[in-house]
Design an enzyme around this catalytic site. Sequence first.
Site, PDB file in Angstrom:
ATOM      1  N   ASP A 277    -141.861   8.213  49.401  1.00 41.68           N
ATOM      2  CA  ASP A 277    -141.950   7.683  48.087  1.00 41.68           C
ATOM      3  C   ASP A 277    -141.959   9.024  47.160  1.00 41.68           C
ATOM      4  O   ASP A 277    -140.865   9.210  46.134  1.00 41.68           O
ATOM      5  CB  ASP A 277    -143.137   7.117  47.688  1.00 41.68           C
ATOM      6  CG  ASP A 277    -143.094   5.652  48.342  1.00 41.68           C
ATOM      7  OD1 ASP A 277    -141.932   5.288  48.880  1.00 41.68           O
ATOM      8  OD2 ASP A 277    -144.112   4.915  48.345  1.00 41.68           O
TER       9      ASP A 277
ATOM     10  N   ASP B 247    -147.477   1.930  53.515  1.00 43.13           N
ATOM     11  CA  ASP B 247    -148.156   2.906  52.587  1.00 43.13           C
ATOM     12  C   ASP B 247    -149.548   3.283  52.802  1.00 43.13           C
ATOM     13  O   ASP B 247    -150.348   2.620  53.430  1.00 43.13           O
ATOM     14  CB  ASP B 247    -148.053   2.299  51.229  1.00 43.13           C
ATOM     15  CG  ASP B 247    -146.592   2.201  50.583  1.00 43.13           C
ATOM     16  OD1 ASP B 247    -145.686   3.042  51.318  1.00 43.13           O
ATOM     17  OD2 ASP B 247    -146.340   1.419  49.859  1.00 43.13           O
TER      18      ASP B 247
END
EC number: 3.4.23.36
Length: 182
Positions: free
Chosen positions: A148, A134
């Site tokens: 996401d 991330d």
Amino acid sequence: MPEEPTGSTAPQDRPPRRLRLLLSVAATVLALDIVTKVLAVKLLPPGQPVPIIGDTVTWTLVRNSGAAFSMATGYTWVLTLIATGVVVGIFWMGRRLVSPWWAVGLGMILGGAMGNLVDRFFRAPGPLRGHVVDFLSVGWWPVFNVADPSVVGGAILLVVLSIFGYDFDTVGRRKKADQSRD
């Protein structure tokens, strides 16, 4: 005298299949996700925010063992199995897919799920337990990646389509029960 049907349906009489659109959207999301993660790992210092727009939007490289937006941390192998099931289910559904909007929504979910599965299978600490990369941080929101919001956006699109009467296996809106009896 009316002609007898020949038993074959002309291609223009069949609703269009949307598997190609679904796979194109999924491939685009997957490619963007993989490329951005590779760049993030190569260029960003782990855990140190790099400001883009002040402190509100930053690049922040983290490894996530949980689900989207860092939820369900510690259940990596379960999340991997669920995501694998989602991918298989979307491929199965894609064979009957007719709605272009459902193709886009499912393609977004498929591309995002596959993007995070690549990390789960191929990144440390090992297969089925790999941590997802991330790197996008916006305000107070948890750090995330391209996959996401793609999964979340695709899911929202499918909910909206369902609410407004668009089915995955029809071109337009489904007819109300009283209209179909006429």
